[in-house]
Scaffold this active site. Sequence first.
Site, short mmCIF file in Angstrom:
data_model
loop_
_atom_site.label_atom_id
_atom_site.label_comp_id
_atom_site.label_asym_id
_atom_site.label_seq_id
_atom_site.Cartn_x
_atom_site.Cartn_y
_atom_site.Cartn_z
N GLY A 162 -8.91 2.01 56.80
CA GLY A 162 -7.59 1.68 56.95
C GLY A 162 -6.87 2.20 55.55
N SER A 163 -6.41 1.24 54.85
CA SER A 163 -5.89 1.56 53.54
C SER A 163 -6.82 2.54 52.79
CB SER A 163 -5.98 0.21 52.74
OG SER A 163 -4.98 -0.68 53.11
N THR B 14 0.45 5.36 66.44
CA THR B 14 1.69 5.33 67.03
C THR B 14 2.03 6.49 67.90
OG1 THR B 14 2.40 4.18 64.98
CG2 THR B 14 4.04 4.71 66.25
N GLY C 56 6.58 9.09 54.54
CA GLY C 56 6.58 7.84 55.58
C GLY C 56 6.81 6.52 55.13
N ILE D 13 18.41 -19.73 62.27
CA ILE D 13 19.89 -20.15 62.60
C ILE D 13 19.98 -19.97 64.19
CG2 ILE D 13 22.08 -19.05 62.40
CD1 ILE D 13 21.28 -17.90 59.49
N GLU E 149 1.40 2.20 57.47
CA GLU E 149 1.69 3.58 56.45
C GLU E 149 1.53 2.65 54.96
OE1 GLU E 149 4.71 6.06 57.23
OE2 GLU E 149 4.58 5.77 59.48
N GLY E 150 0.56 2.14 54.92
CA GLY E 150 0.07 1.48 53.65
C GLY E 150 0.74 -0.15 53.72
#
Lengths: 387, 384
Positions: free
Chosen positions: A138-139, A165, A249, A344, A370-371
């Site tokens: 991933g990262s 995506t 991005g 609220i 994206e990070g």
Amino acid sequence: MLVKGAGISFDLSEDHLMIQDMVRKFAEKEVSPGAGERDRSMEFPRDICSKLGELGLMGVNTPTEYGGAGMDSISYAIIIEELSRACASTGVVAAVQNTLAQLPLYRFGTEELKRKYLPDLAAGKKIGAYCLTEPSSGSDAGSLQTMAQKNGDFYFLNGQKLFVTNGMAADFFIVYATIDKSKGNKGISAFVVERTFPGFKIVRKEEMLGVRASGTAQIAFENCRVPVSNLIGEEGDGFKIALTTLDSGRISIASQAVGIAQGAYDAALKYSKERSQFGKTISNFQFVQEMLVDMITYIEAARLLVYRSSYLKDKGVPFSKEASMAKYFASTMSEKATSHALQIHGGYGYTKDYPVERFYRDARVTEIYEGTTEVQKMVIARNILGG
Amino acid sequence: MVLTKQQNYWQNLAKQFAESEVKPKVNEMEKQGEFPLFFMKKLGELGILGIGFPEKYGGQNADSFSFILAVKEISKVWASLGLSIGAHLLGTNPIYFAGTEEQKKHYLIPLVRGEMLGAFGLTEPSSGSDAASSRTSAVSVNGSYLLNGRKVFTTSASYASTFVVSALTSREKGKKGISAFILERNYPGLMIAKKEEKLGLRASDTSGLILDGCQVPKENLLGLEGDGFRVFLQTLDAGRLGIAGWALGIAEAAFEQMLDWAKKNEVDSGLMDEHEWEAGMIAEAATKLEAALLLAQEACRVKDTGQFYIKEASMAKYFASTLAVEVCDAALKIIGCSALTNDLPVERYFRDAKLGEIGEGTSEIQKLVIAREVLKTSGRLVPA
């Protein structure tokens, strides 16, 4: 810190204001009405993509010679913000289409690739996606496992990609794979893969907390056959292409986060002036005022960070740190702001009668994709500490 | 935390039931939005619904904290079921607090045993936090009351057999004009309105009530005319403790997911060099979980001595519900993208937890209550 080159400007140009007005009207008329239903049904906004293409909003930064609009990055940030304000799924779909799918091509692709793929993407006739993340990478994108082996006129791809995506609807995919694991980052290469290539497989659609209409998919490559001409740049350029693309991005996602927060704020402000308790509208209560004030102050600060990083990008100077700051600040802010908006609204906010519960779910992913926020902090730390 | 034998017993019983019987059904039932009526009956049979009630009303005569621990264990596995317990108690407690012996025999005992399902109708379209501004009216006619008005966000309304609702017997008297009534589901003029679609807690039912000339026998007035507001406040104090236990259950569940992930990724082997950030979040959550449980325990202690515990209940609820949202958020941060899909339960916890900051008095209302009580007692913030 206000330093030379920080690009302080508080006025949007006439062009920017025109684009903002145009996209806002489009979003209110075409995107907002179906947002709740798409969230429920997880239906990809394919028709909206076509309309965005017709308006020139699907290739905003893509050069005009390849069918794009050739606009600047601030215009792009405005567009993604306005779309996300109505529907965060549409916002990320447009962001992936504009930046993740097209930037690698117009920055690093051969003339042939640009001519072949960019015009249809920029026109919204075809949908693009971006395949970097894998089950175990991933990262840490450098550790990806998808293999690309060259054999004659083709590369054969094998591996799995996650959280793609637009994946369910896309025609073209930017895919990262390694030609040699022992080379680490230097083995990573980027390819354009078409959905119709043999060996390309959609594994499943992800059911997610938020951005549920973004067509997020798991994808597998089983000896997927990709022509040699579909390599982007040279073998081993992939890591550089990925990082360059993600810098931009991050501006997209920061803009998306600002848009979601603005949408939630607009709803909360309106509701606070309509809802009465204890004999006055709840906008009279300090607790509510405090939440509204925090929301709008942080939204405006985040937007300025987004504009600054966009401005630096257009100037052609390094903007990686600033993009990470914008994304870190905007996504954290968005989570808080949408939570305030829900609060609220009270009990009504917890129901699907109002859009704020959707904004609350949608905001969450901006801190991750994206990070993650933590990766943004690493980027910022590396920039300010050196090394 | 040191628990009494009794507290241990109820905590373990609830945990066992939740783990072995409830857990296998959760994903499917939550996805379908299927109300856990069957489990509510089961909880009645096990005595869990009656933990805090006297034996003569079918209860277990145990302390308040035993009940909170049980709610926590069940909510940890399934927050929708935990919330259904909370709502049932809201529909049961007013009868225990203010009912006649006749009403207790007729309604309280079957409710305590889980043979009937209770609900509580206080909130109205224009009267939420400001409960005193309710508009539903009750007019006395020929030995009955005729109720007219609307209730919203009535938890379990579609499945309840009895409802305790508020209505104005006098418009002029303000809060003192509010009265409480016990309604049976089949009373003419009582209709169930729209079921809400919600962010989370999909298997918990949230529907509206329409009272259109609903005819309620005189003997179903709870207490005297005008007692309603007091009875409801008392009910909400107990309800807030329930929400504290409920929120703690979600917080613990999210915390465990976070720990599982950390262990799987060998965070524990690198705490000092590469995982300080995860370590910080784990430590913060662990500390606050203890603090939240202690606040709930203290509130229960004060309650069981028979003193007012409004401040303690609000503190417990405010702290635990804020914490649940925080821990879910931390779990999402640590686990990352995988936690956003429904392969893991974390995204469900995240959606469910938010209700704790809203239901039975928002966090803002809790803060007002706490501030008022603290100012009243001139600054003695820590219980002696």
